[in-house]
Design a protein around this motif. Structure first.
Motif, mmCIF file in Angstrom:
data_model
loop_
_atom_site.group_PDB
_atom_site.id
_atom_site.type_symbol
_atom_site.label_atom_id
_atom_site.label_comp_id
_atom_site.label_asym_id
_atom_site.label_seq_id
_atom_site.Cartn_x
_atom_site.Cartn_y
_atom_site.Cartn_z
ATOM 1 N N GLY A 104 0.781 -1.226 0.000
ATOM 2 C CA GLY A 104 0.000 0.000 0.000
ATOM 3 C C GLY A 104 0.815 1.278 0.000
ATOM 4 N N GLU A 105 2.149 1.184 -0.157
ATOM 5 C CA GLU A 105 2.999 2.372 -0.121
ATOM 6 C C GLU A 105 3.923 2.395 -1.333
ATOM 7 O OE1 GLU A 105 3.642 3.492 4.517
ATOM 8 O OE2 GLU A 105 4.899 1.854 3.752
ATOM 9 N N ALA A 106 4.229 3.601 -1.801
ATOM 10 C CA ALA A 106 5.135 3.758 -2.932
ATOM 11 C C ALA A 106 6.563 3.445 -2.491
ATOM 12 C CB ALA A 106 5.059 5.177 -3.479
ATOM 13 N N ILE A 107 7.241 2.589 -3.263
ATOM 14 C CA ILE A 107 8.645 2.298 -2.967
ATOM 15 C C ILE A 107 9.575 2.956 -3.989
ATOM 16 C CG2 ILE A 107 8.046 0.114 -1.867
ATOM 17 C CD1 ILE A 107 9.192 -1.294 -4.404
ATOM 18 N N PHE A 108 9.028 3.368 -5.148
ATOM 19 C CA PHE A 108 9.851 3.935 -6.219
ATOM 20 C C PHE A 108 8.952 4.745 -7.133
ATOM 21 C CE2 PHE A 108 11.723 3.431 -10.558
ATOM 22 C CZ PHE A 108 12.976 3.985 -10.334
ATOM 23 N N THR A 109 9.460 5.849 -7.618
ATOM 24 C CA THR A 109 8.736 6.634 -8.604
ATOM 25 C C THR A 109 9.689 7.015 -9.723
ATOM 26 O OG1 THR A 109 7.409 8.636 -8.987
ATOM 27 C CG2 THR A 109 9.170 8.798 -7.368
ATOM 28 N N MET A 110 9.181 7.018 -10.948
ATOM 29 C CA MET A 110 10.039 7.285 -12.100
ATOM 30 C C MET A 110 9.274 8.026 -13.178
ATOM 31 S SD MET A 110 11.974 4.538 -14.607
ATOM 32 C CE MET A 110 10.556 4.342 -15.696
ATOM 33 N N SER A 111 9.937 8.993 -13.794
ATOM 34 C CA SER A 111 9.436 9.626 -15.005
ATOM 35 C C SER A 111 10.294 9.176 -16.170
ATOM 36 C CB SER A 111 9.490 11.152 -14.892
ATOM 37 O OG SER A 111 8.572 11.618 -13.922
ATOM 38 N N ALA A 112 9.673 8.853 -17.290
ATOM 39 C CA ALA A 112 10.397 8.425 -18.483
ATOM 40 C C ALA A 112 9.878 9.196 -19.682
ATOM 41 C CB ALA A 112 10.229 6.921 -18.710
ATOM 42 N N SER A 113 10.787 9.531 -20.591
ATOM 43 C CA SER A 113 10.430 10.263 -21.794
ATOM 44 C C SER A 113 10.740 9.421 -23.019
ATOM 45 C CB SER A 113 11.205 11.588 -21.856
ATOM 46 O OG SER A 113 10.820 12.359 -22.985
ATOM 47 N N PHE A 114 9.849 9.465 -23.993
ATOM 48 C CA PHE A 114 9.982 8.700 -25.231
ATOM 49 C C PHE A 114 9.941 9.663 -26.415
ATOM 50 C CE2 PHE A 114 8.399 5.945 -22.018
ATOM 51 C CZ PHE A 114 8.779 4.644 -22.327
ATOM 52 N N GLN A 115 10.641 9.303 -27.492
ATOM 53 C CA GLN A 115 10.770 10.197 -28.651
ATOM 54 C C GLN A 115 10.705 9.399 -29.948
ATOM 55 O OE1 GLN A 115 14.665 11.892 -29.075
ATOM 56 N NE2 GLN A 115 14.034 13.498 -30.492
ATOM 57 N N ARG A 116 10.152 10.033 -30.986
ATOM 58 C CA ARG A 116 10.262 9.454 -32.321
ATOM 59 C C ARG A 116 11.713 9.555 -32.794
ATOM 60 N NH1 ARG A 116 5.199 9.069 -34.816
ATOM 61 N NH2 ARG A 116 3.582 10.443 -33.969
ATOM 62 N N GLU A 117 12.139 8.635 -33.638
ATOM 63 C CA GLU A 117 13.484 8.708 -34.196
ATOM 64 C C GLU A 117 13.589 9.918 -35.120
ATOM 65 O OE1 GLU A 117 14.818 5.196 -36.087
ATOM 66 O OE2 GLU A 117 14.609 3.929 -34.308
ATOM 67 N N GLU A 118 14.671 10.658 -34.993
ATOM 68 C CA GLU A 118 14.923 11.773 -35.897
ATOM 69 C C GLU A 118 16.412 12.089 -35.926
ATOM 70 O OE1 GLU A 118 13.951 15.873 -34.293
ATOM 71 O OE2 GLU A 118 12.581 14.669 -33.072
ATOM 72 N N GLY A 119 16.849 12.720 -37.005
ATOM 73 C CA GLY A 119 18.253 13.069 -37.161
ATOM 74 C C GLY A 119 18.578 14.374 -36.460
ATOM 75 N N GLY A 120 19.874 14.713 -36.440
ATOM 76 C CA GLY A 120 20.309 15.950 -35.793
ATOM 77 C C GLY A 120 21.813 15.988 -35.653
ATOM 78 N N PHE A 121 22.308 16.948 -34.885
ATOM 79 C CA PHE A 121 23.735 17.056 -34.636
ATOM 80 C C PHE A 121 24.244 15.807 -33.926
ATOM 81 C CE2 PHE A 121 22.501 21.658 -34.560
ATOM 82 C CZ PHE A 121 23.197 22.023 -35.703
ATOM 83 N N GLU A 122 25.511 15.477 -34.124
ATOM 84 C CA GLU A 122 26.121 14.305 -33.491
ATOM 85 C C GLU A 122 27.482 14.671 -32.913
ATOM 86 O OE1 GLU A 122 25.538 10.966 -33.071
ATOM 87 O OE2 GLU A 122 23.563 10.792 -34.018
#
Length: 290
Positions: free
Chosen positions: A98-116
């Protein structure tokens, strides 16, 4: 397939209970608390299950709130925070008793080109030029290492490690706050990119906090230390195969207020930087008994 890698695949195979609700289980190997990498990996699996196939995890930020109980399942509840045209965000809460042991935010992205650009990989010996894990285990068993260290290395594990330098594992003296460790999944895995990211998230919690203890002649197994991960952040840069050798180069820029900060960079054998990691952990000396 080895028992170790099958255990990892079972850990990452969450049960879907309801929309945005998943259940994960822990291996019954006698641990007193759930391994932090397990919770990170399972939370990322839960978040990934709610993302379209054309969106790929590129970062996660998590906080460990309470020790996990390995004897009962962990419930993962996913909040679909935002779905944008390029990025989407998920928040995951792991719950036990009944209690939170872990919390996480995750971000997802479409594939795209750019600087390297990327930081180059350090020049270290290849994994074939290092002691095998079997030879390393034998060395640890014959050393004066604490019983907890010997117990950890004696059991079969899903991730194979080959440290470049063994001093920290067989001796207890102050060392510079840096280490390089080759690692890979200990067996074949399905060729699913998202699964390999979750496996890497699982492995990324291994050895990292220990680096902050190098200058103090201690390890996460030291009986005079209270050690626990507090938070964990990870960024996925480029594709990789978790069954191939990866180099985990780690440094600890600071320790203070009973906390140690460790930074990690993960490279493929050809020098491609595939992920970056940051973690702060509790490294509190236990009071001496009079």
């Amino acid at each position: 397939m080895t028992d170790g890698i099958q255990t990892l695949l079972d850990i990452l195979d969450l049960e879907t209970l309801e929309h945005n609700l998943f259940r994960g289980r822990s291996p019954q190997v006698g641990w007193q608390r759930v391994f932090g990498g397990q919770v990170i990996g399972q939370a990322l699996v839960a978040a990934t299950r709610t993302a379209p196939l054309d969106r790929h995890a590129h970062s996660l930020h998590g906080y460990f709130l309470r020790p996990g109980d390995p004897t009962v399942p962990i419930i993962y509840e996913v909040d679909r925070i935002r779905d944008g045209s390029s990025f989407l965000t998920r928040n995951v809460i792991a719950v036990q008793h009944g209690e939170a042991i872990f919390t996480m935010s995750a971000s997802f992205q479409r594939e795209e080109g750019g600087f390297e650009h990327q930081r180059p990989m350090p020049d270290v010996p290849a994994p074939e030029d290092l002691m095998s894990e079997a030879e390393f285990k034998e060395l640890v068993m014959k050393s004066q290492a604490p019983d907890a260290v010997k117990a950890y290395w004696s059991r079969e594990r899903p991730i194979e490690f080959r440290p470049v330098d063994l001093d920290h594992y067989v001796a207890r003296r102050a060392l510079p706050p840096r280490q390089d460790v080759w690692f890979r999944a200990n067996g074949p895995m399905p060729a699913i990119n998202a699964l390999h990211k979750c496996a890497l998230a699982y492995a990324s919690d291994m050895t990292l906090l220990d680096t902050a203890l190098f200058p103090h002649g201690r390890s996460v197994f030291s009986v005079d230390m209270q050690v626990a991960s507090l938070d964990h952040a990870m960024w996925f840069h480029r594709p990789f195969d978790a069954t191939n050798w990866l180099l985990y180069t780690q440094t600890s820029p600071s320790a203070s207020s009973a906390r140690g900060l460790s930074l990690g960079a993960i490279y493929t054998r050809d020098g491609t930087l595939v992920a970056s990691v940051a973690q702060e952990g509790l490294i509190r000396p236990r009071p001496r008994k009079e």
